[in-house]
Write a protein that holds these residues in place. Structure first.
Motif, PDB file in Angstrom:
ATOM      1  N   THR A  35       0.845  -1.196   0.000  1.00  0.00           N
ATOM      2  CA  THR A  35       0.000   0.000   0.000  1.00  0.00           C
ATOM      3  C   THR A  35       0.878   1.243   0.000  1.00  0.00           C
ATOM      4  O   THR A  35       1.833   1.357   0.778  1.00  0.00           O
ATOM      5  N   ASP A  36       0.562   2.165  -0.881  1.00  0.00           N
ATOM      6  CA  ASP A  36       1.334   3.402  -1.009  1.00  0.00           C
ATOM      7  C   ASP A  36       1.393   4.143   0.327  1.00  0.00           C
ATOM      8  O   ASP A  36       0.392   4.248   1.047  1.00  0.00           O
ATOM      9  N   GLU A  37       2.589   4.637   0.665  1.00  0.00           N
ATOM     10  CA  GLU A  37       2.800   5.363   1.915  1.00  0.00           C
ATOM     11  C   GLU A  37       3.173   6.812   1.623  1.00  0.00           C
ATOM     12  O   GLU A  37       3.765   7.116   0.582  1.00  0.00           O
ATOM     13  N   SER A  38       2.837   7.649   2.552  1.00  0.00           N
ATOM     14  CA  SER A  38       3.201   9.062   2.404  1.00  0.00           C
ATOM     15  C   SER A  38       3.487   9.642   3.793  1.00  0.00           C
ATOM     16  O   SER A  38       2.881   9.227   4.783  1.00  0.00           O
ATOM     17  N   ARG A  75      -4.330   2.843   2.649  1.00  0.00           N
ATOM     18  CA  ARG A  75      -5.287   1.726   2.615  1.00  0.00           C
ATOM     19  C   ARG A  75      -6.697   2.200   2.936  1.00  0.00           C
ATOM     20  O   ARG A  75      -6.922   2.988   3.846  1.00  0.00           O
ATOM     21  N   ASN A  76      -7.663   1.661   2.162  1.00  0.00           N
ATOM     22  CA  ASN A  76      -9.083   1.941   2.337  1.00  0.00           C
ATOM     23  C   ASN A  76      -9.743   0.675   2.873  1.00  0.00           C
ATOM     24  O   ASN A  76      -9.941  -0.296   2.152  1.00  0.00           O
ATOM     25  N   GLN A  77     -10.082   0.670   4.145  1.00  0.00           N
ATOM     26  CA  GLN A  77     -10.591  -0.538   4.796  1.00  0.00           C
ATOM     27  C   GLN A  77     -11.900  -1.015   4.162  1.00  0.00           C
ATOM     28  O   GLN A  77     -12.090  -2.216   3.946  1.00  0.00           O
ATOM     29  N   LEU A  78     -12.784  -0.094   3.849  1.00  0.00           N
ATOM     30  CA  LEU A  78     -14.068  -0.468   3.264  1.00  0.00           C
ATOM     31  C   LEU A  78     -13.862  -1.099   1.887  1.00  0.00           C
ATOM     32  O   LEU A  78     -14.487  -2.107   1.547  1.00  0.00           O
ATOM     33  N   LEU A  79     -12.974  -0.516   1.105  1.00  0.00           N
ATOM     34  CA  LEU A  79     -12.694  -1.046  -0.233  1.00  0.00           C
ATOM     35  C   LEU A  79     -12.038  -2.416  -0.140  1.00  0.00           C
ATOM     36  O   LEU A  79     -12.355  -3.330  -0.910  1.00  0.00           O
ATOM     37  N   ASP A  80     -11.123  -2.579   0.810  1.00  0.00           N
ATOM     38  CA  ASP A  80     -10.482  -3.884   0.999  1.00  0.00           C
ATOM     39  C   ASP A  80     -11.485  -4.947   1.399  1.00  0.00           C
ATOM     40  O   ASP A  80     -11.434  -6.087   0.933  1.00  0.00           O
ATOM     41  N   SER A  81     -12.402  -4.569   2.284  1.00  0.00           N
ATOM     42  CA  SER A  81     -13.432  -5.513   2.725  1.00  0.00           C
ATOM     43  C   SER A  81     -14.314  -5.938   1.556  1.00  0.00           C
ATOM     44  O   SER A  81     -14.664  -7.122   1.417  1.00  0.00           O
ATOM     45  N   THR A  82     -14.666  -4.974   0.697  1.00  0.00           N
ATOM     46  CA  THR A  82     -15.476  -5.285  -0.480  1.00  0.00           C
ATOM     47  C   THR A  82     -14.748  -6.245  -1.402  1.00  0.00           C
ATOM     48  O   THR A  82     -15.322  -7.225  -1.893  1.00  0.00           O
ATOM     49  N   LEU A  83     -13.455  -5.987  -1.630  1.00  0.00           N
ATOM     50  CA  LEU A  83     -12.667  -6.854  -2.497  1.00  0.00           C
ATOM     51  C   LEU A  83     -12.563  -8.265  -1.914  1.00  0.00           C
ATOM     52  O   LEU A  83     -12.688  -9.259  -2.644  1.00  0.00           O
ATOM     53  N   ASN A  84     -12.356  -8.362  -0.602  1.00  0.00           N
ATOM     54  CA  ASN A  84     -12.241  -9.685   0.030  1.00  0.00           C
ATOM     55  C   ASN A  84     -13.522 -10.494  -0.121  1.00  0.00           C
ATOM     56  O   ASN A  84     -13.492 -11.701  -0.369  1.00  0.00           O
ATOM     57  N   ASN A 101      -2.697  -8.215   5.808  1.00  0.00           N
ATOM     58  CA  ASN A 101      -3.850  -8.103   4.921  1.00  0.00           C
ATOM     59  C   ASN A 101      -3.759  -9.083   3.752  1.00  0.00           C
ATOM     60  O   ASN A 101      -4.778  -9.603   3.288  1.00  0.00           O
ATOM     61  N   GLN A 102      -2.541  -9.346   3.277  1.00  0.00           N
ATOM     62  CA  GLN A 102      -2.363 -10.348   2.234  1.00  0.00           C
ATOM     63  C   GLN A 102      -2.771 -11.728   2.734  1.00  0.00           C
ATOM     64  O   GLN A 102      -3.421 -12.503   2.024  1.00  0.00           O
ATOM     65  N   LEU A 103      -2.396 -12.050   3.959  1.00  0.00           N
ATOM     66  CA  LEU A 103      -2.763 -13.344   4.542  1.00  0.00           C
ATOM     67  C   LEU A 103      -4.272 -13.450   4.744  1.00  0.00           C
ATOM     68  O   LEU A 103      -4.877 -14.498   4.483  1.00  0.00           O
ATOM     69  N   VAL A 104      -4.874 -12.359   5.211  1.00  0.00           N
ATOM     70  CA  VAL A 104      -6.334 -12.349   5.405  1.00  0.00           C
ATOM     71  C   VAL A 104      -7.039 -12.538   4.071  1.00  0.00           C
ATOM     72  O   VAL A 104      -8.041 -13.257   3.976  1.00  0.00           O
ATOM     73  N   GLN A 105      -6.510 -11.920   3.013  1.00  0.00           N
ATOM     74  CA  GLN A 105      -7.104 -12.065   1.691  1.00  0.00           C
ATOM     75  C   GLN A 105      -7.037 -13.508   1.215  1.00  0.00           C
ATOM     76  O   GLN A 105      -8.003 -14.031   0.645  1.00  0.00           O
ATOM     77  N   GLN A 106      -5.894 -14.167   1.448  1.00  0.00           N
ATOM     78  CA  GLN A 106      -5.782 -15.581   1.096  1.00  0.00           C
ATOM     79  C   GLN A 106      -6.779 -16.422   1.888  1.00  0.00           C
ATOM     80  O   GLN A 106      -7.377 -17.366   1.356  1.00  0.00           O
ATOM     81  N   LEU A 107      -6.967 -16.063   3.150  1.00  0.00           N
ATOM     82  CA  LEU A 107      -7.919 -16.781   3.998  1.00  0.00           C
ATOM     83  C   LEU A 107      -9.344 -16.602   3.492  1.00  0.00           C
ATOM     84  O   LEU A 107     -10.138 -17.551   3.479  1.00  0.00           O
ATOM     85  N   GLN A 108      -9.662 -15.385   3.059  1.00  0.00           N
ATOM     86  CA  GLN A 108     -11.001 -15.108   2.541  1.00  0.00           C
ATOM     87  C   GLN A 108     -11.299 -15.929   1.297  1.00  0.00           C
ATOM     88  O   GLN A 108     -12.452 -16.300   1.043  1.00  0.00           O
ATOM     89  N   GLU A 126      -4.902   2.718  -3.554  1.00  0.00           N
ATOM     90  CA  GLU A 126      -3.920   2.203  -2.599  1.00  0.00           C
ATOM     91  C   GLU A 126      -2.569   1.893  -3.231  1.00  0.00           C
ATOM     92  O   GLU A 126      -1.562   1.817  -2.527  1.00  0.00           O
ATOM     93  N   GLY A 127      -2.562   1.687  -4.538  1.00  0.00           N
ATOM     94  CA  GLY A 127      -1.327   1.297  -5.197  1.00  0.00           C
ATOM     95  C   GLY A 127      -0.397   2.474  -5.443  1.00  0.00           C
ATOM     96  O   GLY A 127      -0.738   3.647  -5.214  1.00  0.00           O
ATOM     97  N   VAL A 128       0.779   2.173  -5.898  1.00  0.00           N
ATOM     98  CA  VAL A 128       1.809   3.186  -6.164  1.00  0.00           C
ATOM     99  C   VAL A 128       1.615   3.742  -7.573  1.00  0.00           C
ATOM    100  O   VAL A 128       1.569   2.976  -8.546  1.00  0.00           O
TER     101      VAL A 128
END
Length: 591
Positions: free
Chosen positions: A38-41, A70-79, A206-213, A551-553
Motif C-alpha cells: 500500500t502506497d505510503e506518504s 489503505r481503504n478498509q471499506l474497499l479492501d473488505s469489499t474486495l475480500n 492483509n495479504q494473509l487475510v485475503q488468502q484466507l477469505q 492504494e497502489g503506487v
C-alpha cells in the motif's frame, strides 16, 4: 527572539524531512509491483514553535507519522468478492469434471447404453428363441452395467479428491491463522506508541487475510484503522484482530486455534472440527465451501449429510436411476419363463428374518416391497410337458414363513419346495426333489423380484448393479415369455416397452427422460455457474483496479514527489549554507 542556532536547527529539520520523504518515495517506487503493498506518504507537521514577546516563531518541520493509503471499506469489499469468486471458480472446475463423467456427445454414454439395452429386448421379442438375440441382450445388459458403474466410480473418485481438498484447505487455514497471529504480535510490539506505525506488517497481514477469505467465509473483526476511509492513520489497537469461521474464533489477537478434520458421522465425507465441534455446515463460501458442497453432492445423502438447497445430488440421482432399472426390469423378468425350466434356483438378496414381513427384512436394501398379488408357477415333468400352473396368493405383510408355507402347501405334491438358506439370515431357495421342473408364469406381488429369484439384474444401486449370473451363464434362462412354449415373446416385449413407460419421478417420466433431464440439469447448472463466475470475475477486476488507483503506487505521482522533496532538500541545504555564512560573519565580527 530565535537565535542563529535556531536557524541551523530549522535548516537541519528541513533536510531530515526532505531526506526521509525521499526515502519513503523511493520505497514506494521499489515496491510498485509488490503484491499487497500500500502506497505510503509522510505526514509532515510544523515543529512546536517558540514563544517570544513579538509572537511565535516556527522551529522547522518534522514527520509525525507515515500514513498508509489503505481503504478498509474497499479492501473488505474486495475480500468478499474474492470469496465469491473462489467459490464459483471451484464449482466451475468440478462441474466440468462432472459434465465429462456424463458426456453423451460421443455416443458412448449412459443414454446410448440405455437405448441399446431396450433395443436388444425389442429385437429379442421378434426372435425369442434365437441364440444371437439372447446373447445381444446379455451383452447390452453388461454394457449398461459398465456404463452405470463407470459413472459411479468416477463420482466416487471425485468425491475422494474433494475430501482430500477439504483436508488440504484446513491445513492451509491453520498455516495462515498461525502466521496472522504471529504478525499481530509483531504489530503490537511495533506500535507501542500512537506515533509509531507498522505499515509493512499491516500489508503482510492483509495479504494473509485475503488468502484466507479466498478459502472460506471468514468474518474479520478488527480495530486496525482509526481514522477516515481514504488516508488511514495507524492507531494503537492494530493487533486487536479477531477472525471467525462458522462463529468460532480461529484467530484472537496474538492467539490462533487449529482446525482439525475427522470422518463425518455417515463415514462418507470429512467434517471440519473446531475444539471438538463440527462446523462443516457453517462453511458456505470460498473454495472450501464449494468443495464441501460438492463432496455432499457426490456421496449418497443422509440426514447428517444434506446437499445444499436447489442443488443436484449426483450420486443419489445415479443410484435412483440404477435402482429403478433393476427393479422395473426384474419385476417383469422374474415373473417370466426362459427356454428351459429350473430344478433349483436361489435368490440374490438375503433376508434377515423369516418371521418379519419380507418388506421389512430385506438386508440388501432393495426398495421394492412386496404387495398383495399372486405368484404363478408352471410345473413340468422331466420331458418338459406342462403338468399344472399353480397360483399362490401373497399379502403385502406376509413373512417368509407364511409365504413358504403357502408355497409348500400348494407345490409340495409336485416335490417343489421353498426354503431359506441359513438360520438367522439367508437367500430364498426353490428346489425340485422328484424330477419335476418349474418356471414362472407371472408374479403380481413382486415377491420374486424382491428376493432376487429369476431376475435379470442383481444389486440395488449404481455401485453394485450387475447382470444376474444365472442368466449370464445360461442364456436359456432369459425370461422372454411366460411359458416354455417356442416363440413366446410376451415378457421380452413388455421389458422393451419399459422404455416408453412413465416409471420415474412419481410416474411422470420414462427412464430415458429422467436421465436426459438429469444431464440437462448438469449442463444448465454448469452454464449458470459459468455466467455467475464471469460476472464475478468482472466485479473483482473492477474492484482491484479501484484498489490499485487508491492504494497502489502511482509512478507518475512518485516522480513528482521526488522532484518536490529533492527541491526541498536543496533549498534546506542552501538555507543552511546561508546560515553558515551568517555564523562565519558573526564570528569574524567578534574577532
Amino acid at each position: 527572539m530565535p537565535s542563529i542556532f535556531d536557524a541551523l536547527n530549522i535548516g537541519t529539520s528541513g533536510l531530515n524531512v526532505a531526506q526521509n520523504a525521499i526515502n519513503i518515495t523511493g520505497n514506494n517506487v521499489a515496491n510498485a509491483n509488490t503484491p499487497g503493498y500500500t502506497d505510503e506518504s509522510p505526514t509532515i507537521t510544523e515543529s512546536y514553535p517558540t514563544n517570544t514577546p513579538t509572537g511565535q516563531y516556527g522551529l522547522g518541520a518534522t514527520i509525525q507519522t507515515i500514513t498508509s493509503s489503505r481503504n478498509q471499506l474497499l479492501d473488505s469489499t474486495l475480500n468478499q468478492q474474492l470469496n465469491s469468486q473462489a467459490y464459483y471458480q471451484t464449482l466451475n472446475d468440478n462441474l466440468s469434471q462432472i459434465q465429462n463423467i456424463f458426456n453423451e456427445t460421443k455416443g458412448t454414454g449412459l443414454a446410448t447404453a440405455l437405448n441399446n439395452f431396450f433395443s436388444s429386448w425389442q429385437t429379442l421379442s421378434s426372435s425369442p428363441d434365437l441364440a444371437t438375440a439372447r446373447g445381444q441382450v446379455i451383452q447390452s445388459g453388461q454394457t449398461l452395467v459398465q456404463a452405470i458403474q463407470s459413472s459411479y466410480s468416477s463420482l466416487q473418485q471425485l468425491n475422494s479428491n474433494l475430501n482430500s481438498q477439504v483436508v488440504s484447505n484446513i491445513n492451509q487455514i491453520n498455516t495462515l491463522t498461525k502466521n496472522i497471529a504471529n504478525i499481530n504480535d509483531e504489530i503490537k510490539l511495533a506500535s507501542l506508541s500512537p506515533s509509531q506505525s507498522a505499515n509493512t506488517l499491516i500489508d503482510q497481514r492483509n495479504q494473509l487475510v485475503q488468502q484466507l477469505q479466498k478459502i472460506a467465509n471468514v468474518t474479520v473483526l478488527s480495530n486496525t484503522y482509526s481514522s477516515g476511509s481514504q488516508g488511514q492513520s495507524i492507531g494503537a489497537n492494530q493487533n486487536e484482530m479477531t477472525i471467525l469461521l462458522g462463529g468460532m474464533p480461529i484467530v484472537s489477537g496474538i492467539n490462533s486455534t487449529n482446525l482439525t478434520t475427522q470422518a463425518s458421522s455417515s463415514g462418507k465425507n470429512v467434517d471440519v472440527v473446531f475444539n471438538g465441534q463440527a462446523i462443516t455446515n457453517k462453511i458456505t463460501g470460498g473454495s472450501l465451501g464449494a468443495v464441501i458442497q460438492l463432496a455432499n453432492q457426490t456421496s449418497p445423502s443422509n440426514s447428517s449429510n444434506p446437499s445444499a438447497p436447489n442443488t443436484i445430488n449426483y450420486m443419489d440421482t445415479l443410484n435412483t436411476l440404477a435402482n429403478s432399472i433393476i427393479n422395473q426390469v426384474n419385476i417383469l423378468h422374474s415373473g417370466g419363463s426362459g427356454l428351459s425350466a429350473y430344478t433349483q434356483t436361489q435368490g440374490t438378496y438375503a433376508l434377515t428374518s423369516a418371521s418379519n414381513p419380507v418388506s421389512q427384512s430385506e438386508q440388501a436394501g432393495v426398495n421394492l416391497p412386496i404387495k398383495d398379488g399372486t405368484l404363478s408357477v408352471n410345473v413340468y415333468d422331466s420331458n418338459n410337458n406342462l403338468v399344472n400352473t399353480v397360483s399362490i396368493a401373497i399379502g403385502s405383510n406376509d413373512s417368509f414363513s407364511t409365504i413358504s408355507q403357502k408355497f409348500n402347501n400348494a407345490l409340495g405334491q409336485y416335490g417343489i419346495s421353498m426354503s431359506l438358506s441359513g438360520i438367522s439370515q439367508g437367500n430364498v431357495q426353490i428346489t425340485s426333489n422328484n424330477g419335476n421342473q418349474f418356471s414362472f408364469a407371472g408374479d403380481t406381488s413382486n415377491f420374486l423380484a424382491s428376493v432376487g429369484i429369476n431376475t435379470f439384474f442383481r444389486g440395488t444401486n449404481a455401485s453394485n448393479i450387475g447382470v444376474n449370473s444365472v442368466v449370464a451363464n445360461d442364456q436359456s434362462k432369459i425370461a422372454a415369455g411366460e411359458s416354455l412354449s417356442p416363440g413366446d415373446n410376451s415378457n421380452a416385449l413388455a421389458i422393451a416397452n419399459l422404455q416408453t413407460q412413465n416409471v420415474m419421478d412419481s410416474n411422470t417420466q420414462t427412464i430415458n427422460q429422467y436421465y436426459e433431464s438429469f444431464v440437462g440439469q448438469i449442463g444448465s447448472l454448469a452454464q449458470s455457474n459459468q455466467n455467475i463466475l464471469n460476472s464475478q470475475n468482472s466485479m473483482v477486476s473492477q474492484t482491484q483496479s479501484l484498489v490499485q488507483s487508491q492504494e497502489g503506487v502511482s509512478l507518475d505521482q512518485e516522480a513528482a514527489n521526488l522532484i518536490k522533496y529533492q527541491m526541498a532538500y536543496q533549498a534546506s541545504a542552501q538555507f543552511i549554507s546561508i546560515v553558515n555564512q551568517m555564523t562565519q560573519s558573526l564570528i569574524n565580527m567578534v574577532q
